[in-house]
Scaffold this active site. Structure first.
Site, PDB file in Angstrom:
ATOM      1  N   TRP A 162      49.886  -8.196  -2.471  1.00  0.00           N
ATOM      2  CA  TRP A 162      49.288  -8.474  -1.371  1.00  0.00           C
ATOM      3  C   TRP A 162      47.933  -9.860  -1.595  1.00  0.00           C
ATOM      4  O   TRP A 162      46.836  -9.681  -1.449  1.00  0.00           O
ATOM      5  CB  TRP A 162      48.495  -7.356  -0.681  1.00  0.00           C
ATOM      6  CG  TRP A 162      49.422  -6.143  -0.104  1.00  0.00           C
ATOM      7  CD1 TRP A 162      49.381  -4.985  -0.682  1.00  0.00           C
ATOM      8  CD2 TRP A 162      50.495  -6.577   0.520  1.00  0.00           C
ATOM      9  NE1 TRP A 162      50.350  -4.361  -0.022  1.00  0.00           N
ATOM     10  CE2 TRP A 162      51.168  -5.178   0.590  1.00  0.00           C
ATOM     11  CE3 TRP A 162      51.247  -7.483   1.436  1.00  0.00           C
ATOM     12  CZ2 TRP A 162      52.414  -4.951   1.565  1.00  0.00           C
ATOM     13  CZ3 TRP A 162      52.232  -7.382   2.115  1.00  0.00           C
ATOM     14  CH2 TRP A 162      52.811  -5.904   2.166  1.00  0.00           C
ATOM     15  N   THR A 164      46.821 -13.351  -1.239  1.00  0.00           N
ATOM     16  CA  THR A 164      46.698 -14.492  -0.497  1.00  0.00           C
ATOM     17  C   THR A 164      46.855 -15.676  -1.284  1.00  0.00           C
ATOM     18  O   THR A 164      45.924 -15.719  -2.310  1.00  0.00           O
ATOM     19  CB  THR A 164      45.392 -14.682   0.391  1.00  0.00           C
ATOM     20  OG1 THR A 164      45.462 -13.374   1.382  1.00  0.00           O
ATOM     21  CG2 THR A 164      45.280 -15.835   1.278  1.00  0.00           C
ATOM     22  N   ALA A 242      33.428 -11.850  -0.111  1.00  0.00           N
ATOM     23  CA  ALA A 242      34.442 -12.333   1.105  1.00  0.00           C
ATOM     24  C   ALA A 242      34.331 -11.311   2.174  1.00  0.00           C
ATOM     25  O   ALA A 242      34.579 -12.022   3.332  1.00  0.00           O
ATOM     26  CB  ALA A 242      35.839 -11.918   0.311  1.00  0.00           C
ATOM     27  N   ARG A 268      45.141 -16.823  37.153  1.00  0.00           N
ATOM     28  CA  ARG A 268      46.344 -15.937  37.596  1.00  0.00           C
ATOM     29  C   ARG A 268      45.953 -15.201  39.080  1.00  0.00           C
ATOM     30  O   ARG A 268      45.298 -14.523  39.007  1.00  0.00           O
ATOM     31  CB  ARG A 268      46.686 -14.900  36.375  1.00  0.00           C
ATOM     32  CG  ARG A 268      47.635 -13.872  36.764  1.00  0.00           C
ATOM     33  CD  ARG A 268      48.997 -14.324  36.811  1.00  0.00           C
ATOM     34  NE  ARG A 268      50.062 -13.158  36.962  1.00  0.00           N
ATOM     35  CZ  ARG A 268      51.552 -13.714  37.008  1.00  0.00           C
ATOM     36  NH1 ARG A 268      51.686 -14.793  37.178  1.00  0.00           N
ATOM     37  NH2 ARG A 268      52.215 -12.616  36.886  1.00  0.00           N
ATOM     38  N   GLU A 363      40.463  -6.126   2.271  1.00  0.00           N
ATOM     39  CA  GLU A 363      39.018  -6.319   1.601  1.00  0.00           C
ATOM     40  C   GLU A 363      38.111  -4.931   2.035  1.00  0.00           C
ATOM     41  O   GLU A 363      37.129  -4.757   2.310  1.00  0.00           O
ATOM     42  CB  GLU A 363      38.339  -7.228   2.224  1.00  0.00           C
ATOM     43  CG  GLU A 363      38.903  -8.537   2.162  1.00  0.00           C
ATOM     44  CD  GLU A 363      38.824  -9.344   0.998  1.00  0.00           C
ATOM     45  OE1 GLU A 363      38.113  -8.796   0.128  1.00  0.00           O
ATOM     46  OE2 GLU A 363      39.791 -10.171   0.652  1.00  0.00           O
TER      47      GLU A 363
END
Length: 384
Positions: A162, A164, A242, A268, A363
């Site tokens: 995992w 990045t 981080a 809408r 994290e």
């Protein structure tokens, strides 16, 4: 959309300039294309990195070596505007600056700093951070990646997952067990024995490169080790850096979802009038704004603490836990306002919603941050 609490009025002139500059970059260079990147599972890192470097966004909260040296709140504001574009974009900047550049800047030798930081600040070199392993995520102390002394060299073996930027990185900051304790190593990705296959079939953070790292008798010189730290204190301090960017960044994702919901509700028409005119829709929008404003105030307060030099890891855990949860709740509610259109990439909501599922986990999972707060409040350790 009106900022009813006028939260950004508390930003100073430089922080507002950074906000506006990054927002313009995201509006021009990211939003027209990111839906396609997400659908195609690509991220043009090599194209974007020099631009991000030119804007001063890579390692922007660090000083010297070509880094911008901004305050923490400015870095947070930049993360917010980047993640309003996409969590993958903010993740790229966070990994580069807080996970790859920060440990070199904080714990590296002068030789390591001079070699890598100017290139990374300019976006000429891309970094990644190797801590999580296939069998050790929330408990990094059990990592199996091992570095053994061989004369003046180190031999590195193991695997990370995992990661990045892993398969596009020029340099990896890798944490490994040694006879001395956990140490960090600066590993050029061209080193024999290093490989980084990309992880595919993701349904979240698709506009982001995620990889595994493998080390098969990777021989490193003695100068590769980060000399100024031993033990988990090193990687955990990087995670705090981080996480600070995350707790700011998710405010941008939440804001983008709320803005999309408000715009849609205004245009809408059902039962003869815009759905924003119905009480149930207004209730959803009002609660979404309350959550967004609370997350914004949390980020701003923690930025002030970090700028004052008194921010504690437990406070970062509070921000990461509370703000990611708030952002995910807002994204899910916004998707309901958009009805069937909420699942299409013509609108940003489903993209942010699925991205935030990853942000909730990486994290530090929700459970880890809850236990961190529990320990801080009770004085009792529930981890072991």
């Amino acid at each position: 959309m009106d900022d009813l609490l006028r939260i950004d009025d508390r930003l100073d002139g430089d922080q507002r300039l950074i906000r506006d500059t990054v927002k313009s970059f995201v509006d021009d260079r990211i939003l027209p294309y990111v839906g396609d990147w997400f659908e195609e599972a690509v991220f043009p890192a090599r194209e974007l990195a020099p631009v991000l470097g030119e804007l001063g966004l890579l390692g922007m909260h660090l000083s010297g070596y070509g880094c911008a040296g901004t305050d923490a709140t400015s870095y947070g504001v930049a993360c917010r505007e980047l993640e309003a574009g996409d969590s993958g974009l903010r993740s790229f900047v966070s990994v580069q600056g807080s996970l790859a550049m920060f440990p070199i800047w904080k714990y590296g030798s002068e030789e390591q700093k001079s070699e890598w930081l100017p290139q990374m600040a300019a976006g000429q070199a891309i970094g990644c951070f190797g801590l999580t392993e296939p069998d050790h995520g929330s408990d990094p102390s059990g990592m199996r990646t091992y570095a053994k002394k061989d004369g003046s060299d180190w031999i590195l073996n193991g695997a990370k997952m995992w990661i990045t930027n892993g398969s596009i990185a020029d340099v990896a900051v890798v944490w490994a067990q040694t006879d001395e304790g956990i140490r960090g190593f600066v590993v050029p990705t061209t080193t024999p024995g290093f490989s980084a296959p990309e992880i595919h079939k993701k349904l979240s953070l698709r506009a982001s490169v995620t990889s595994s790292l493998y080390f098969d008798d990777v021989r490193l010189p003695g100068s590769a080790v980060l000399p100024e730290v031993v033990g988990l204190r090193g990687p955990l301090s990087c995670l705090s850096e981080a996480r600070f960017g995350i707790l700011w960044g998710v405010v941008g994702a939440a804001r983008a979802c709320l803005e999309a919901a408000v715009s849609y509700a205004q245009s809408r028409v059902q039962f003869g009038k815009p759905i924003g005119g119905f009480q149930l829709t207004q209730e959803k929008i009002a609660w979404m704004y309350v959550g967004l404003a609370q997350a914004s105030l949390t980020a701003l307060h923690l930025g002030s603490l970090k700028d004052a030099g008194v921010l504690r890891p437990q406070q970062v855990s509070f921000g990461k836990l509370a703000n990611v949860r708030a952002a995910l709740d807002i994204a899910r509610e916004a998707r309901s306002v958009l009805g069937g259109n909420g699942i299409t990439l013509e609108y940003p909501v489903i993209r942010h919603m699925t991205n935030l599922e990853s942000v909730l986990t990486y994290e530090g999972t929700q459970e880890i941050h809850l236990l961190t707060l529990g320990k801080a409040l009770t004085g009792l350790d529930a981890f072991r």
